[in-house]
Design a protein around this motif. Structure first.
Motif, PDB file in Angstrom:
ATOM      1  N   MET A   1      55.478 -35.624  13.620  1.00  0.00           N
ATOM      2  CA  MET A   1      56.239 -36.812  13.955  1.00  0.00           C
ATOM      3  C   MET A   1      55.263 -37.926  14.328  1.00  0.00           C
ATOM      4  SD  MET A   1      58.851 -37.420  17.041  1.00  0.00           S
ATOM      5  CE  MET A   1      60.477 -37.395  16.431  1.00  0.00           C
ATOM      6  N   ARG A   2      55.480 -39.102  13.752  1.00  0.00           N
ATOM      7  CA  ARG A   2      54.641 -40.246  14.014  1.00  0.00           C
ATOM      8  C   ARG A   2      55.248 -41.098  15.121  1.00  0.00           C
ATOM      9  NH1 ARG A   2      53.483 -43.962   9.000  1.00  0.00           N
ATOM     10  NH2 ARG A   2      53.937 -45.581  10.487  1.00  0.00           N
ATOM     11  N   THR A   3      54.423 -41.548  16.022  1.00  0.00           N
ATOM     12  CA  THR A   3      54.912 -42.465  17.041  1.00  0.00           C
ATOM     13  C   THR A   3      54.433 -43.864  16.703  1.00  0.00           C
ATOM     14  OG1 THR A   3      52.987 -41.950  18.394  1.00  0.00           O
ATOM     15  CG2 THR A   3      55.047 -40.836  18.945  1.00  0.00           C
ATOM     16  N   ILE A   4      55.285 -44.804  16.955  1.00  0.00           N
ATOM     17  CA  ILE A   4      54.949 -46.199  16.702  1.00  0.00           C
ATOM     18  C   ILE A   4      54.652 -46.843  18.047  1.00  0.00           C
ATOM     19  CG2 ILE A   4      55.797 -48.401  15.865  1.00  0.00           C
ATOM     20  CD1 ILE A   4      57.649 -46.820  14.010  1.00  0.00           C
ATOM     21  N   SER A   5      53.440 -47.328  18.169  1.00  0.00           N
ATOM     22  CA  SER A   5      53.085 -47.991  19.417  1.00  0.00           C
ATOM     23  C   SER A   5      53.123 -49.499  19.209  1.00  0.00           C
ATOM     24  CB  SER A   5      51.695 -47.557  19.887  1.00  0.00           C
ATOM     25  OG  SER A   5      50.744 -47.949  18.935  1.00  0.00           O
ATOM     26  N   ARG A   6      53.542 -50.172  20.213  1.00  0.00           N
ATOM     27  CA  ARG A   6      53.638 -51.624  20.160  1.00  0.00           C
ATOM     28  C   ARG A   6      52.273 -52.217  20.469  1.00  0.00           C
ATOM     29  NH1 ARG A   6      57.353 -55.453  23.905  1.00  0.00           N
ATOM     30  NH2 ARG A   6      56.928 -57.344  22.784  1.00  0.00           N
ATOM     31  N   VAL A   7      51.819 -53.115  19.621  1.00  0.00           N
ATOM     32  CA  VAL A   7      50.539 -53.770  19.825  1.00  0.00           C
ATOM     33  C   VAL A   7      50.736 -54.919  20.813  1.00  0.00           C
ATOM     34  CG1 VAL A   7      48.675 -55.039  18.704  1.00  0.00           C
ATOM     35  CG2 VAL A   7      49.811 -53.169  17.499  1.00  0.00           C
ATOM     36  N   GLU A   8      49.985 -54.865  21.881  1.00  0.00           N
ATOM     37  CA  GLU A   8      50.087 -55.925  22.888  1.00  0.00           C
ATOM     38  C   GLU A   8      49.392 -57.188  22.386  1.00  0.00           C
ATOM     39  OE1 GLU A   8      51.741 -56.025  25.862  1.00  0.00           O
ATOM     40  OE2 GLU A   8      52.587 -54.149  25.146  1.00  0.00           O
ATOM     41  N   PRO A   9      49.937 -58.339  22.695  1.00  0.00           N
ATOM     42  CA  PRO A   9      49.294 -59.578  22.266  1.00  0.00           C
ATOM     43  C   PRO A   9      47.967 -59.785  23.008  1.00  0.00           C
ATOM     44  CG  PRO A   9      51.208 -60.052  23.627  1.00  0.00           C
ATOM     45  CD  PRO A   9      51.186 -58.578  23.401  1.00  0.00           C
ATOM     46  N   PRO A  10      46.999 -60.409  22.355  1.00  0.00           N
ATOM     47  CA  PRO A  10      45.731 -60.673  23.029  1.00  0.00           C
ATOM     48  C   PRO A  10      45.896 -61.759  24.092  1.00  0.00           C
ATOM     49  CG  PRO A  10      45.765 -61.718  20.882  1.00  0.00           C
ATOM     50  CD  PRO A  10      47.008 -60.890  20.983  1.00  0.00           C
ATOM     51  N   LEU A  11      44.904 -61.881  24.933  1.00  0.00           N
ATOM     52  CA  LEU A  11      44.931 -62.881  26.002  1.00  0.00           C
ATOM     53  C   LEU A  11      45.135 -64.286  25.445  1.00  0.00           C
ATOM     54  CD1 LEU A  11      44.646 -63.631  28.968  1.00  0.00           C
ATOM     55  CD2 LEU A  11      42.161 -63.667  28.650  1.00  0.00           C
ATOM     56  N   THR A  12      44.543 -64.563  24.307  1.00  0.00           N
ATOM     57  CA  THR A  12      44.696 -65.904  23.723  1.00  0.00           C
ATOM     58  C   THR A  12      46.149 -66.197  23.347  1.00  0.00           C
ATOM     59  OG1 THR A  12      44.081 -65.007  21.562  1.00  0.00           O
ATOM     60  CG2 THR A  12      42.322 -66.029  22.873  1.00  0.00           C
ATOM     61  N   ALA A  13      46.860 -65.207  22.828  1.00  0.00           N
ATOM     62  CA  ALA A  13      48.269 -65.396  22.472  1.00  0.00           C
ATOM     63  C   ALA A  13      49.126 -65.548  23.730  1.00  0.00           C
ATOM     64  CB  ALA A  13      48.774 -64.227  21.636  1.00  0.00           C
ATOM     65  N   ARG A  14      48.831 -64.760  24.754  1.00  0.00           N
ATOM     66  CA  ARG A  14      49.575 -64.890  26.016  1.00  0.00           C
ATOM     67  C   ARG A  14      49.295 -66.245  26.660  1.00  0.00           C
ATOM     68  NH1 ARG A  14      47.409 -59.622  26.717  1.00  0.00           N
ATOM     69  NH2 ARG A  14      46.173 -60.393  28.463  1.00  0.00           N
ATOM     70  N   SER A  15      48.048 -66.705  26.568  1.00  0.00           N
ATOM     71  CA  SER A  15      47.701 -68.028  27.113  1.00  0.00           C
ATOM     72  C   SER A  15      48.435 -69.130  26.357  1.00  0.00           C
ATOM     73  CB  SER A  15      46.187 -68.262  27.024  1.00  0.00           C
ATOM     74  OG  SER A  15      45.493 -67.327  27.804  1.00  0.00           O
ATOM     75  N   ALA A  16      48.466 -69.025  25.038  1.00  0.00           N
ATOM     76  CA  ALA A  16      49.181 -70.021  24.233  1.00  0.00           C
ATOM     77  C   ALA A  16      50.656 -70.059  24.614  1.00  0.00           C
ATOM     78  CB  ALA A  16      49.013 -69.718  22.743  1.00  0.00           C
ATOM     79  N   THR A  17      51.251 -68.886  24.795  1.00  0.00           N
ATOM     80  CA  THR A  17      52.663 -68.821  25.175  1.00  0.00           C
ATOM     81  C   THR A  17      52.902 -69.541  26.498  1.00  0.00           C
ATOM     82  OG1 THR A  17      52.932 -66.705  24.038  1.00  0.00           O
ATOM     83  CG2 THR A  17      54.593 -67.263  25.693  1.00  0.00           C
ATOM     84  N   MET A  18      52.079 -69.249  27.496  1.00  0.00           N
ATOM     85  CA  MET A  18      52.246 -69.884  28.803  1.00  0.00           C
ATOM     86  C   MET A  18      52.022 -71.396  28.718  1.00  0.00           C
ATOM     87  SD  MET A  18      53.278 -67.732  30.985  1.00  0.00           S
ATOM     88  CE  MET A  18      54.179 -66.889  29.715  1.00  0.00           C
ATOM     89  N   LEU A  19      51.069 -71.819  27.898  1.00  0.00           N
ATOM     90  CA  LEU A  19      50.800 -73.252  27.768  1.00  0.00           C
ATOM     91  C   LEU A  19      51.924 -73.976  27.026  1.00  0.00           C
ATOM     92  CD1 LEU A  19      47.002 -72.946  27.093  1.00  0.00           C
ATOM     93  CD2 LEU A  19      48.037 -74.209  29.003  1.00  0.00           C
ATOM     94  N   TRP A  20      52.508 -73.330  26.003  1.00  0.00           N
ATOM     95  CA  TRP A  20      53.667 -73.937  25.339  1.00  0.00           C
ATOM     96  C   TRP A  20      54.822 -74.085  26.329  1.00  0.00           C
ATOM     97  CZ3 TRP A  20      52.509 -76.610  21.456  1.00  0.00           C
ATOM     98  CH2 TRP A  20      51.737 -76.170  20.389  1.00  0.00           C
ATOM     99  N   LEU A  21      55.041 -73.046  27.134  1.00  0.00           N
ATOM    100  CA  LEU A  21      56.115 -73.115  28.140  1.00  0.00           C
ATOM    101  C   LEU A  21      55.816 -74.186  29.189  1.00  0.00           C
ATOM    102  CD1 LEU A  21      56.891 -69.310  28.561  1.00  0.00           C
ATOM    103  CD2 LEU A  21      58.376 -71.051  27.501  1.00  0.00           C
ATOM    104  N   LEU A  22      54.549 -74.328  29.582  1.00  0.00           N
ATOM    105  CA  LEU A  22      54.163 -75.379  30.527  1.00  0.00           C
ATOM    106  C   LEU A  22      54.430 -76.757  29.937  1.00  0.00           C
ATOM    107  CD1 LEU A  22      52.880 -76.355  33.175  1.00  0.00           C
ATOM    108  CD2 LEU A  22      50.632 -76.101  32.048  1.00  0.00           C
ATOM    109  N   ALA A  23      54.141 -76.930  28.661  1.00  0.00           N
ATOM    110  CA  ALA A  23      54.387 -78.214  28.005  1.00  0.00           C
ATOM    111  C   ALA A  23      55.882 -78.550  28.025  1.00  0.00           C
ATOM    112  CB  ALA A  23      53.862 -78.188  26.570  1.00  0.00           C
ATOM    113  N   VAL A  24      56.707 -77.572  27.705  1.00  0.00           N
ATOM    114  CA  VAL A  24      58.159 -77.790  27.728  1.00  0.00           C
ATOM    115  C   VAL A  24      58.622 -78.094  29.158  1.00  0.00           C
ATOM    116  CG1 VAL A  24      60.413 -76.695  27.366  1.00  0.00           C
ATOM    117  CG2 VAL A  24      58.619 -76.446  25.644  1.00  0.00           C
ATOM    118  N   ALA A  25      58.117 -77.351  30.121  1.00  0.00           N
ATOM    119  CA  ALA A  25      58.496 -77.584  31.525  1.00  0.00           C
ATOM    120  C   ALA A  25      58.095 -78.989  31.969  1.00  0.00           C
ATOM    121  CB  ALA A  25      57.859 -76.533  32.427  1.00  0.00           C
TER     122      ALA A  25
END
Length: 154
Positions: A1-25
């Protein structure tokens, strides 16, 4: 049986997400400040409500795109955010100050009121967040994560 693991986003992607949200805020907070100033200047309620409605739709849609698609690595969201916030958003943030510089060109005429300083600070935060978010959005680690196979909203 194969398990599928979720790939965590890198720090740069998490930073981009927070910065996009900061821009909207920052845009939302500036809207609140501008509405308060407009109401104090006796601008018609219908004009203010129209602006609130338009901005609520735009900011709401951007929040959904950032949270539902960008944060999860859906490829098209990178280009949409960079195109909408990275170009149109930046132009809307700098048009008024550039117009003022062209018309006046004299920094000694600035009215250093609380409202001016507040709006200038919010625009500086907004602009810095957008430019930084674009950088992190197209960083090679973020690009590699977005280009990973099997990306779909979950």
């Amino acid at each position: 049986m194969r398990t599928i693991s979720r790939v965590e986003p890198p720090l740069t992607a998490r930073s981009a997400t927070m910065l996009w949200l900061l821009a909207v805020a920052a845009g939302v907070v500036e809207t609140v400040v501008q509405v308060g100033l407009a109401l104090a200047d006796d601008v018609s309620t219908s004009a203010v409500l129209g602006q609130i409605a338009v901005r609520a739709v735009i900011y709401g849609a951007l929040f959904v795109i950032i949270d539902r698609y960008f944060r999860r690595g859906v490829r098209w969201s990178r280009y949409l955010l960079a195109g909408v916030l990275g170009t149109v958003g930046v132009v809307s943030l700098v048009t008024e100050p550039i117009g003022w510089l062209i018309d006046n060109g004299d920094f000694t005429t600035i009215d250093w009121s609380v409202s001016f300083v507040t709006i200038a600070a919010l625009r500086a935060v907004h602009l810095t967040a957008v430019i930084s978010a674009v950088y992190f959005t197209f960083h090679r680690d973020t690009a590699r994560w977005f280009n990973a196979k099997g990306r779909s909203p979950r």
